[in-house]
Design a protein around this motif. Sequence first.
Motif, PDB file in Angstrom:
ATOM      1  N   THR A  79      33.069  71.816 -50.813  1.00  0.00           N
ATOM      2  CA  THR A  79      34.091  72.823 -51.103  1.00  0.00           C
ATOM      3  C   THR A  79      34.453  72.795 -52.587  1.00  0.00           C
ATOM      4  OG1 THR A  79      35.038  72.798 -48.879  1.00  0.00           O
ATOM      5  CG2 THR A  79      36.483  73.509 -50.662  1.00  0.00           C
ATOM      6  N   THR A  95      33.182  73.921 -43.253  1.00  0.00           N
ATOM      7  CA  THR A  95      32.460  72.955 -44.071  1.00  0.00           C
ATOM      8  C   THR A  95      31.471  72.148 -43.244  1.00  0.00           C
ATOM      9  OG1 THR A  95      34.470  72.758 -45.403  1.00  0.00           O
ATOM     10  CG2 THR A  95      32.739  71.155 -45.792  1.00  0.00           C
ATOM     11  N   ASP A 132      34.307  66.091 -46.935  1.00  0.00           N
ATOM     12  CA  ASP A 132      34.001  67.416 -47.478  1.00  0.00           C
ATOM     13  C   ASP A 132      33.529  67.238 -48.920  1.00  0.00           C
ATOM     14  OD1 ASP A 132      34.067  69.910 -48.696  1.00  0.00           O
ATOM     15  OD2 ASP A 132      35.822  70.580 -47.585  1.00  0.00           O
ATOM     16  N   ARG A 150      44.414  70.804 -48.340  1.00  0.00           N
ATOM     17  CA  ARG A 150      42.981  70.629 -48.599  1.00  0.00           C
ATOM     18  C   ARG A 150      42.654  71.037 -50.036  1.00  0.00           C
ATOM     19  NH1 ARG A 150      38.962  72.360 -46.556  1.00  0.00           N
ATOM     20  NH2 ARG A 150      37.871  70.467 -45.865  1.00  0.00           N
TER      21      ARG A 150
END
Length: 345
Positions: A234, A271, A231, A138
Amino acid sequence: MSYLIEPKSYKPLLDLKQTELGIKKVKEFFQQNLSSELRLRRVTAPLFVLQGTGLNDDLSGIERAVSFPIKDLGDARAEVVHSLAKWKRVTLADYRIAPGYGIYTDMNAIRADESLGNLHSLYVDQWDWERVITADDRNLDFLKNIVRHIYAAMLRTEYMVCEQYPQIEPFLAPDIFFIHSEELRRLYPDKTPKERESLITRQHRTVFIMGIGGNLGDGKPHDLRAPDYDDYTTPNSDGFLGLNGDLLVWHDILDCPIEVSSMGIRVDRETLLRQLTLSGKEERKELYFHRRLLEGSLPLSIGGGIGQSRLCMIYLRKAHIGEIQASIWPEEMREACAKLHIPLI
């Protein structure tokens, strides 16, 4: 409102029969290469899902899904999918796909609220894909690596098309230019997001714009995104927010960029909660998809969609998506296209 870009001195390089064969070749070749690049297996996907499950993609949150009652389910309503962003993640879990592998499918949708034009149709066809990742994946470098794998499949497809049809010359840039939407805003502070996209893609030919959905330095997002799949909040290694983006290719015939893919690393539990809160959509926590994600029964993933008709339009050097797919168009658009030598199917 429909809008037609009128290309200058347009003449199709392929006739109707050549175009139909070219569409078949592009779709078969590209999906085989995409599958190999990302280690994806093909699965069968639904055309519609039950309303109220949270499985349908609500895109930017304002588009209406086409729906209908189901007699044998007490008139419970089904919705034609907008995309399969969330359905794919559930499928990864149900099929027990291992990290580093994934799925892809043919996604067919009806988007009744679409503004019709050269690039937008009521009918949407794309390859929807999703791949299981680990927590260590990620990050921005992993996202960029996946984008490069997709572009490798695109470059090989371009080579195949140019071999099959010598009248079509190579046009894709050899590499992708990556830029965050906040960097792009600072580069062109007095331009709209669409104007920025056009300027940067004209310069670099193939561009991946990152960080789509979150507010930028001016308090506005580059574009809207639903809060429950990509996402976009982030922090990444470049010091900006967002682990998603759009892939754009410059199309000389229309003198504009074409978005061929929207993709990203998907929300994890933290998230999802953050983005639901920021968007005022906290009630979604009670829906089927969201409950499964919050309870930890869905894998971490990355995924996106790649427009089939748009790719064919780019490779076969077409001026209108209606030269690739059969759809419904305003009569005045059909008449204008006929005068411009644009043969709509």
